[in-house]
Design a protein around this motif. Sequence first.
Motif, PDB file in Angstrom:
ATOM      1  N   ILE A 124       0.836  -1.210   0.000  1.00 43.53           N
ATOM      2  CA  ILE A 124       0.000   0.000   0.000  1.00 43.53           C
ATOM      3  C   ILE A 124       0.867   1.255   0.000  1.00 43.53           C
ATOM      4  O   ILE A 124       0.407   2.343  -0.350  1.00 43.53           O
ATOM      5  CB  ILE A 124      -0.964   0.014   1.213  1.00 43.53           C
ATOM      6  CG1 ILE A 124      -1.991   1.137   1.083  1.00 43.53           C
ATOM      7  CG2 ILE A 124      -0.202   0.126   2.514  1.00 43.53           C
ATOM      8  CD1 ILE A 124      -2.807   1.107  -0.175  1.00 43.53           C
ATOM      9  N   VAL A 125       2.147   1.116   0.341  1.00 43.01           N
ATOM     10  CA  VAL A 125       3.087   2.231   0.249  1.00 43.01           C
ATOM     11  C   VAL A 125       3.879   2.167  -1.055  1.00 43.01           C
ATOM     12  O   VAL A 125       3.978   3.161  -1.782  1.00 43.01           O
ATOM     13  CB  VAL A 125       4.053   2.244   1.458  1.00 43.01           C
ATOM     14  CG1 VAL A 125       5.115   3.333   1.282  1.00 43.01           C
ATOM     15  CG2 VAL A 125       3.287   2.460   2.747  1.00 43.01           C
ATOM     16  N   GLY A 405       3.885   7.983   3.983  1.00 41.89           N
ATOM     17  CA  GLY A 405       3.205   6.712   3.716  1.00 41.89           C
ATOM     18  C   GLY A 405       3.638   5.619   4.669  1.00 41.89           C
ATOM     19  O   GLY A 405       2.811   4.844   5.178  1.00 41.89           O
ATOM     20  N   MET A 406       4.932   5.535   4.942  1.00 43.77           N
ATOM     21  CA  MET A 406       5.443   4.522   5.868  1.00 43.77           C
ATOM     22  C   MET A 406       4.904   4.741   7.273  1.00 43.77           C
ATOM     23  O   MET A 406       4.536   3.782   7.965  1.00 43.77           O
ATOM     24  CB  MET A 406       6.973   4.542   5.870  1.00 43.77           C
ATOM     25  CG  MET A 406       7.606   3.962   4.623  1.00 43.77           C
ATOM     26  SD  MET A 406       9.408   3.764   4.758  1.00 43.77           S
ATOM     27  CE  MET A 406       9.930   5.485   4.761  1.00 43.77           C
ATOM     28  N   ILE A 407       4.837   6.009   7.694  1.00 44.59           N
ATOM     29  CA  ILE A 407       4.323   6.317   9.033  1.00 44.59           C
ATOM     30  C   ILE A 407       2.842   5.937   9.146  1.00 44.59           C
ATOM     31  O   ILE A 407       2.411   5.299  10.118  1.00 44.59           O
ATOM     32  CB  ILE A 407       4.527   7.812   9.356  1.00 44.59           C
ATOM     33  CG1 ILE A 407       6.027   8.130   9.476  1.00 44.59           C
ATOM     34  CG2 ILE A 407       3.800   8.188  10.649  1.00 44.59           C
ATOM     35  CD1 ILE A 407       6.321   9.611   9.612  1.00 44.59           C
ATOM     36  N   LEU A 408       2.058   6.318   8.137  1.00 41.04           N
ATOM     37  CA  LEU A 408       0.630   6.005   8.159  1.00 41.04           C
ATOM     38  C   LEU A 408       0.386   4.494   8.153  1.00 41.04           C
ATOM     39  O   LEU A 408      -0.482   3.987   8.878  1.00 41.04           O
ATOM     40  CB  LEU A 408      -0.071   6.657   6.963  1.00 41.04           C
ATOM     41  CG  LEU A 408      -0.183   8.186   6.983  1.00 41.04           C
ATOM     42  CD1 LEU A 408      -0.790   8.683   5.676  1.00 41.04           C
ATOM     43  CD2 LEU A 408      -1.019   8.653   8.172  1.00 41.04           C
ATOM     44  N   ALA A 409       1.147   3.775   7.333  1.00 44.77           N
ATOM     45  CA  ALA A 409       0.976   2.325   7.254  1.00 44.77           C
ATOM     46  C   ALA A 409       1.342   1.654   8.574  1.00 44.77           C
ATOM     47  O   ALA A 409       0.781   0.609   8.929  1.00 44.77           O
ATOM     48  CB  ALA A 409       1.839   1.759   6.122  1.00 44.77           C
ATOM     49  N   ALA A 410       2.280   2.266   9.312  1.00 47.33           N
ATOM     50  CA  ALA A 410       2.715   1.679  10.576  1.00 47.33           C
ATOM     51  C   ALA A 410       1.731   1.951  11.715  1.00 47.33           C
ATOM     52  O   ALA A 410       1.541   1.102  12.600  1.00 47.33           O
ATOM     53  CB  ALA A 410       4.097   2.213  10.950  1.00 47.33           C
TER      54      ALA A 410
END
Length: 424
Positions: A124-125, A405-410
């Motif tokens: 998703i990222v 994106g990485m922060i949101l996915a985490a």
Amino acid sequence: MNLSAKKKLILGIQHVLAMFGATVLVPALTGLSTSITLFCAGLGTLLFHLVTKRKVPVFLGSSFAFMGGIIAVIGDSRLGDPDFIDKLSAVKGALIVAGLIYVLFSILIKLVGYEKVNKLLPPIVTGPVIIVIGLRLSSTAINSAFYYNGAFSLKAVFVTVVVLAVVIAISVFARGIYNLMPILFAIIAGYLVCIPMGFLDFTPVQQAHFFSFMDKDIIAQILALPTFKADAILAIAPIALVTLIEHVGDITTNSAVVGKNFMIEPGIHRTILGDGLATALAGFLGGPANTTYGENTGVLAVTKVYDPSVIRVAAVFAMLLGILGKFGGLISSIPGPVSGGISIVLYGMIASVGVRILINNRLNFGNSRNLMIASIIVVLGIGCDSIPVTSTVTISGLALAAVVGMILAAVLPEGHDSVLPREE
């Protein structure tokens, strides 16, 4: 696919044509040597392939991300100015440090394992980031394709249409070896169409030396010893922290195109190490930082030939172009509408690979989490050119989008409906 030497040669030339325009633009804008840049691109690519066990079909060309830092150090100084060599030496030292930052991160990733990197970059990222990589380049392609000398030109549009028509026709209808060469045929056709339109300029051929490295100015740039000045290092080296994220995105794109996970084998730590060593080598010789080139990944997607040895053939050609000035000048004479038409295809193919990642992983965009992450990545990545961190250091919109994106996915919880169920 077993390729003859003749096919590899032709395919290698296609890769050179794809990377040439962007690679030589960096030295043109920064004051560095075009010949040294081409030589470093080829040599850096060969070094990258050596480090990555000759498994990853990647070409390394000039990095645009470092241009702001290089220009901040060199300023308006150009070859022949009394302070140019001193400023070049400072750039050399800073680029060597930038390359060593890559090397340090490759060691850290080797120690902590690929799995940690993979968790930071789920589909998703990576999917939307790859879409952004292609679409961020799209305006460059359109400007080259439809404009000539800064003005909209119907003649340029006609040339672009011819180039696109040839690429499409050969990719869809041609068979055998011809199906592998849509870009080469399109460039030849576009070049011929440009002759009666007055788009050709042979000045680069006339001005080029037969053997570039016999030029005393080029020799002086190569022999200039690196100096490690704090202000230059702070202006240039931290950019490596940004381009590391772009590197992961590019390797993910390349993996998706080829159908092999190069993040695991030979490993993302090796690809980062190869990129870093190539950048340090280019810095030592007087070229700009190297980076993995999306243009050549686009060529892989069009031709469907993923043999890494073809890229190595292209690398040798790039080195020869750096040495043989007249050949480099000939490729420099390719008109903008021709390269622009090719770029429309190549950059579009990259963006399409990102869409394919989302589809293959069956991500559900009816899921609010997926929708929010993808939406924010795309808008930040395309809408934001760069953000200044200091007076000399900027963060690209692509890097910002990837980090967000990485922060949101985490932090956002993954629901049971994030992935579409497989049909029975």
